[in-house]
Design a protein around this motif. Structure first.
Motif, short mmCIF file in Angstrom:
data_model
loop_
_atom_site.label_atom_id
_atom_site.label_comp_id
_atom_site.label_asym_id
_atom_site.label_seq_id
_atom_site.Cartn_x
_atom_site.Cartn_y
_atom_site.Cartn_z
N THR A 45 21.60 -7.50 15.61
CA THR A 45 21.04 -6.27 15.05
C THR A 45 22.06 -5.40 14.31
N PRO A 46 23.36 -5.41 14.64
CA PRO A 46 24.30 -4.61 13.84
C PRO A 46 24.26 -4.91 12.35
N ALA A 47 23.72 -6.08 11.97
CA ALA A 47 23.56 -6.36 10.54
C ALA A 47 22.64 -5.36 9.87
N ASN A 48 21.76 -4.71 10.64
CA ASN A 48 20.83 -3.73 10.07
C ASN A 48 21.38 -2.31 10.02
N LEU A 49 22.49 -2.06 10.68
CA LEU A 49 22.94 -0.69 10.87
C LEU A 49 23.39 0.00 9.60
N ARG A 50 23.76 -0.75 8.58
CA ARG A 50 24.18 -0.15 7.30
C ARG A 50 23.05 -0.13 6.27
N ARG A 51 21.84 -0.52 6.68
CA ARG A 51 20.72 -0.48 5.74
C ARG A 51 20.29 0.97 5.53
N PRO A 52 20.23 1.44 4.30
CA PRO A 52 19.81 2.82 4.05
C PRO A 52 18.44 3.12 4.64
N GLY A 53 18.37 4.17 5.45
CA GLY A 53 17.10 4.57 6.04
C GLY A 53 16.74 3.88 7.33
N TRP A 54 17.62 2.97 7.81
CA TRP A 54 17.32 2.21 9.03
C TRP A 54 17.99 2.86 10.23
N SER A 55 17.26 3.01 11.34
CA SER A 55 17.82 3.57 12.56
C SER A 55 17.37 2.77 13.76
N ILE A 56 18.27 2.55 14.70
CA ILE A 56 17.94 1.83 15.93
C ILE A 56 16.91 2.59 16.74
N ALA A 57 16.76 3.89 16.50
CA ALA A 57 15.82 4.71 17.28
C ALA A 57 14.37 4.56 16.82
N ALA A 117 27.38 6.26 19.76
CA ALA A 117 27.68 7.69 19.81
C ALA A 117 26.48 8.52 19.38
N ALA A 118 25.74 8.03 18.40
CA ALA A 118 24.60 8.79 17.87
C ALA A 118 23.40 8.77 18.82
N HIS A 119 23.38 7.81 19.76
CA HIS A 119 22.22 7.67 20.65
C HIS A 119 22.70 7.58 22.10
N ALA A 120 23.61 8.48 22.44
CA ALA A 120 24.25 8.42 23.75
C ALA A 120 23.28 8.63 24.91
N SER A 121 22.17 9.29 24.67
CA SER A 121 21.20 9.49 25.75
C SER A 121 20.39 8.23 26.04
N ASP A 122 20.41 7.27 25.10
CA ASP A 122 19.63 6.04 25.25
C ASP A 122 20.47 4.80 25.46
N MET A 123 21.75 4.83 25.05
CA MET A 123 22.59 3.63 25.06
C MET A 123 23.99 4.02 25.51
N GLU A 124 24.70 3.05 26.09
CA GLU A 124 26.08 3.32 26.50
C GLU A 124 26.90 2.04 26.45
N GLU A 133 25.34 -2.38 35.49
CA GLU A 133 24.41 -2.01 36.55
C GLU A 133 24.19 -0.50 36.59
N ARG A 134 25.27 0.26 36.40
CA ARG A 134 25.15 1.73 36.42
C ARG A 134 24.34 2.24 35.24
N ILE A 135 24.61 1.70 34.06
CA ILE A 135 23.91 2.15 32.84
C ILE A 135 22.42 1.85 32.94
N ALA A 136 22.09 0.64 33.37
CA ALA A 136 20.68 0.27 33.50
C ALA A 136 19.98 1.13 34.55
N SER A 137 20.66 1.40 35.64
CA SER A 137 20.07 2.24 36.69
C SER A 137 19.76 3.65 36.18
N ALA A 138 20.56 4.10 35.21
CA ALA A 138 20.35 5.43 34.63
C ALA A 138 19.29 5.44 33.55
N GLY A 139 18.72 4.27 33.25
CA GLY A 139 17.65 4.19 32.24
C GLY A 139 18.14 4.09 30.82
N ARG A 140 19.43 3.80 30.63
CA ARG A 140 19.97 3.62 29.28
C ARG A 140 20.13 2.13 28.99
N ARG A 141 20.32 1.80 27.70
CA ARG A 141 20.48 0.40 27.30
C ARG A 141 21.94 -0.02 27.44
#
Length: 409
Positions: A45-57, A117-124, A133-141
């Motif tokens: 998926t990082p191949a998509n991160l530089r696409r204009p207008g594309w967001s992982i969110a 960094a841009a989606h720290a509440s969802d991913m770590e 194990e800690r990240i998944a338990s907290a509900g983040r990716r």
């Protein structure tokens, strides 16, 4: 008449009972899938991160095969995370080509770190099994980082230490061509080094010292053999399928699967259709797709505003020149065969999402619960499923880190 009515009532009762049993099985599979730590070892998926207008969110399912992973669909499919890939196509191996590969690798690493960094509440960022194990338990990716093709290190192998400090925890030696470190399984020129080069052997030692998992996917059989011999910790295949089910240089034979398991390694099963079944090339189709690429530019730079037009033309080409497509049953044939050969302690999932993976019936990560349901239907237990989805991977990562110099007091 009474007998006919009785027979009909009996049939309806049987059908109703079967329907209830099927619903119960699906509900049980959903419970188990939700409770497991579901990780995939190869997310391109990082191949998509530089696409204009594309967001992982954002939910990009309207983009079809252009995009198979994003946060909404990870949540819908119960994908807790995995390895985001720093992929670099193998280019020229002169000084300019090596510098270009170095720069590309660092840029992709930066894009992954920026996404986190841009989606720290969802991913770590995850660096250890305990982190996962800690990240998944907290509900983040859970967000590990890997490298596919060591080409970014060719100009300066010591950069591996920099990558490690910035989060790299898995390293694939080659891609579809030979490089400075070893032979690919698919280079038309054949073997160049008869396995690992001297620089490749040094890279293995460096990865072991740092606690980076070595990945033999895409590498030649000789590289695989030498990694098993040289590595002081288990290795993995991050996205590879079974040669016994479909013979392809990119797949692996049963004898080597058993050797991998004997050394404690794990094979993560690929969902790239061309490695699951025979899909003959149609020259007219290939030429039309190449012309389409020239018209719109690389997919990884395609702006969101041009997606509809691009997909419309691409689907017209695919309709004009249809080819066989691998199915979910084809994928499960490889997965179940590999489990039988390696054992449940040595198998995982690495479907090659956003890198060509996906099959009919499992087009994106929202369909991942189907794998859990199919494994349970095949007789595997909840504990087996948990191992396959993430337990085996974390066990290898733990062993690799425990064996590293960094773990020494």
């Amino acid at each position: 008449m009474k007998r006919t009515l009785l027979a009909l009532a009996t049939t309806l009762a049987v059908l109703a009972s079967a329907d209830i049993a099927a619903k119960d099985a699906t509900a049980e599979a959903a419970r188990i899938h939700e409770g497991a730590l579901v990780l995939d070892t190869h997310l391109d998926t990082p191949a998509n991160l530089r696409r204009p207008g594309w967001s992982i969110a954002d939910d990009h399912r309207h983009e079809g095969e252009l995009s198979q992973v994003d946060l909404p669909r990870m949540k819908a499919g119960g994908l807790d995370g995995g390895f985001w890939v720093i992929y670099t196509a193998q280019g020229a191996r002169d000084d300019a080509g090596k510098r270009a590969a170095r720069d590309h690798g660092l840029e992709r690493l930066v894009s992954i770190r920026e996404m986190l960094a841009a989606h720290a509440s969802d991913m770590e960022l995850a660096l250890t099994p305990a982190d996962a194990e800690r990240i998944a338990s907290a509900g983040r990716r859970v967000s590990f980082i890997s490298m596919e093709n060591a080409a970014p290190l060719a100009s300066d192998p010591s950069l591996l230490e920099v990558y490690h400090r910035l989060g790299l925890r898995m390293l694939g030696i080659t891609h579809v061509r030979n490089n400075e470190f070893g032979d690919s399984s698919t280079d038309p020129a054949g073997a160049e080094w008869n396995g690992l080069s001297p620089a490749g052997r040094a890279l293995v030692e460096q990865a072991n010292r740092l606690g980076i998992v070595l990945d033999a996917s895409h590498a030649s059989d000789a590289v695989f053999d030498q990694l098993l011999e040289l590595s002081r910790a288990p290795i993995v295949l991050s996205h590879t399928s079974a040669d016994a089910v479909y013979g392809h240089p990119r797949n692996i034979g049963d004898a080597r699967i058993r050797q991998l398991a004997a050394k404690g390694g794990v094979i993560h099963v690929n969902a790239y259709g061309g490695y699951l079944v025979d899909i003959p090339k149609v020259p007219e189709r290939e030429a039309a797709l190449e012309a389409l690429s020239e018209k719109f530019g690389p997919e990884e730079r395609l702006p969101a505003s041009r997606v509809t037009a691009y997909l419309s033309e691409r689907r017209a080409i695919e309709a004009r020149y249809p080819v066989k497509r691998a199915t979910f049953d084809d994928y499960m044939s490889h997965l179940l065969h590999i489990i039988r050969v390696a054992g449940v302690d040595h198998v995982g999932i690495g479907a090659d999402w956003d890198g060509g993976g996906g099959v009919v019936g499992m087009e994106d990560v929202t369909a991942l619960p189907r794998i859990t349901e199919a494994l349970l239907a095949a007789g595997y237990s909840e504990g087996d499923v948990r191992k396959i989805w993430g337990g085996n991977l974390l066990r290898v990562l733990r062993q690799v880190q425990d064996a590293s110099d960094a773990s020494a007091p």
